[in-house]
Design a protein around this motif. Structure first.
Motif, mmCIF file in Angstrom:
data_model
loop_
_atom_site.group_PDB
_atom_site.id
_atom_site.type_symbol
_atom_site.label_atom_id
_atom_site.label_comp_id
_atom_site.label_asym_id
_atom_site.label_seq_id
_atom_site.Cartn_x
_atom_site.Cartn_y
_atom_site.Cartn_z
ATOM 1 N N GLN A 1 32.082 -0.556 -34.820
ATOM 2 C CA GLN A 1 31.086 -0.031 -33.900
ATOM 3 C C GLN A 1 30.502 1.259 -34.444
ATOM 4 O O GLN A 1 31.184 2.047 -35.083
ATOM 5 N N VAL A 2 29.240 1.445 -34.180
ATOM 6 C CA VAL A 2 28.549 2.684 -34.520
ATOM 7 C C VAL A 2 27.993 3.270 -33.234
ATOM 8 O O VAL A 2 27.333 2.567 -32.463
ATOM 9 N N GLN A 3 28.275 4.526 -33.011
ATOM 10 C CA GLN A 3 27.729 5.219 -31.850
ATOM 11 C C GLN A 3 26.598 6.133 -32.324
ATOM 12 O O GLN A 3 26.757 6.860 -33.303
ATOM 13 N N LEU A 4 25.481 6.063 -31.603
ATOM 14 C CA LEU A 4 24.294 6.846 -31.964
ATOM 15 C C LEU A 4 23.880 7.695 -30.766
ATOM 16 O O LEU A 4 23.773 7.181 -29.648
ATOM 17 N N VAL A 5 23.638 8.969 -31.017
ATOM 18 C CA VAL A 5 23.223 9.871 -29.949
ATOM 19 C C VAL A 5 21.995 10.648 -30.405
ATOM 20 O O VAL A 5 22.069 11.441 -31.360
ATOM 21 N N GLU A 6 20.876 10.411 -29.716
ATOM 22 C CA GLU A 6 19.643 11.115 -30.028
ATOM 23 C C GLU A 6 19.566 12.439 -29.275
ATOM 24 O O GLU A 6 20.146 12.596 -28.196
ATOM 25 N N SER A 7 18.813 13.367 -29.852
ATOM 26 C CA SER A 7 18.544 14.645 -29.200
ATOM 27 C C SER A 7 17.236 15.200 -29.735
ATOM 28 O O SER A 7 16.698 14.695 -30.736
ATOM 29 N N GLY A 8 16.746 16.226 -29.067
ATOM 30 C CA GLY A 8 15.549 16.903 -29.547
ATOM 31 C C GLY A 8 14.269 16.551 -28.826
ATOM 32 O O GLY A 8 13.216 17.139 -29.103
ATOM 33 N N GLY A 9 14.319 15.608 -27.920
ATOM 34 C CA GLY A 9 13.123 15.254 -27.169
ATOM 35 C C GLY A 9 12.736 16.354 -26.192
ATOM 36 O O GLY A 9 13.469 17.309 -25.976
ATOM 37 N N GLY A 10 11.559 16.199 -25.610
ATOM 38 C CA GLY A 10 11.099 17.176 -24.635
ATOM 39 C C GLY A 10 9.606 17.110 -24.452
ATOM 40 O O GLY A 10 8.960 16.127 -24.825
ATOM 41 N N LEU A 11 9.074 18.173 -23.868
ATOM 42 C CA LEU A 11 7.644 18.279 -23.605
ATOM 43 C C LEU A 11 6.996 19.092 -24.727
ATOM 44 O O LEU A 11 7.475 20.173 -25.065
ATOM 45 N N VAL A 12 5.921 18.575 -25.280
ATOM 46 C CA VAL A 12 5.232 19.260 -26.368
ATOM 47 C C VAL A 12 3.732 19.106 -26.149
ATOM 48 O O VAL A 12 3.276 18.080 -25.648
ATOM 49 N N GLN A 13 2.991 20.119 -26.540
ATOM 50 C CA GLN A 13 1.539 20.059 -26.397
ATOM 51 C C GLN A 13 0.923 19.212 -27.506
ATOM 52 O O GLN A 13 1.468 19.141 -28.623
ATOM 53 N N ALA A 14 -0.183 18.605 -27.192
ATOM 54 C CA ALA A 14 -0.908 17.844 -28.205
ATOM 55 C C ALA A 14 -1.212 18.738 -29.399
ATOM 56 O O ALA A 14 -1.620 19.890 -29.232
ATOM 57 N N GLY A 15 -0.989 18.192 -30.587
ATOM 58 C CA GLY A 15 -1.168 18.954 -31.811
ATOM 59 C C GLY A 15 0.072 19.675 -32.269
ATOM 60 O O GLY A 15 0.107 20.216 -33.388
ATOM 61 N N GLY A 16 1.088 19.694 -31.440
ATOM 62 C CA GLY A 16 2.323 20.394 -31.760
ATOM 63 C C GLY A 16 3.299 19.530 -32.542
ATOM 64 O O GLY A 16 2.973 18.431 -32.991
ATOM 65 N N SER A 17 4.514 20.071 -32.693
ATOM 66 C CA SER A 17 5.553 19.411 -33.487
ATOM 67 C C SER A 17 6.855 19.345 -32.717
ATOM 68 O O SER A 17 7.115 20.167 -31.828
#
Length: 127
Positions: A1-17
């Motif tokens: 089994q492989v466990q994957l955990v994403e992070s780093g999402g959120g609200l960003v303005q158009a044109g941003g990173s």
């Protein structure tokens, strides 16, 4: 089994990173080709980017080519998605996925090829 955990999402303005991370555990990370997918409300889950086991080869969806960069650090068991110049169409839940094997010439874009998935992280782009 492989466990994957994403992070780093959120609200960003158009044109941003934004940079997404996906931490893997459970198996030898470098044995797995890693992909990023996304799913917007009411739409199918779609391919975004994929990276080979060693990180020497990548492939992107046309919609993100030149704006997004996938990378991996096998020492840290982590794959990244750097998102630049985002726009409203990039709003979605982003998932990382893993499939065992592959090579720099075999980079699957079909979500059905992947065996393991994270829970997803929401990215919302405001205009």
């Amino acid at each position: 089994q492989v466990q994957l955990v994403e992070s780093g999402g959120g609200l960003v303005q158009a044109g941003g990173s934004l940079r997404l991370s996906c931490a893997a555990s459970g198996r030898t990370f470098s044995d797995y080709t890693m992909g990023w997918f996304r799913q917007a409300p009411g739409k199918e889950r779609e391919f975004v980017a994929v990276i080979s086991r060693s990180g020497d080869s990548t492939s992107y969806a046309e919609s993100v080519k030149g704006r997004f960069t996938i990378s991996r650090d096998n020492a840290k068991n982590t794959v990244y998605l750097q998102m630049n110049s985002v726009n409203a169409e990039d709003t979605a839940v982003y998932y990382c996925a893993a499939v065992k094997g592959g090579s720099r010439w075999i980079l699957p874009r079909d979500k059905d090829r992947y065996d393991y998935w994270g829970q997803g992280t929401q990215v919302t782009v405001s205009s």
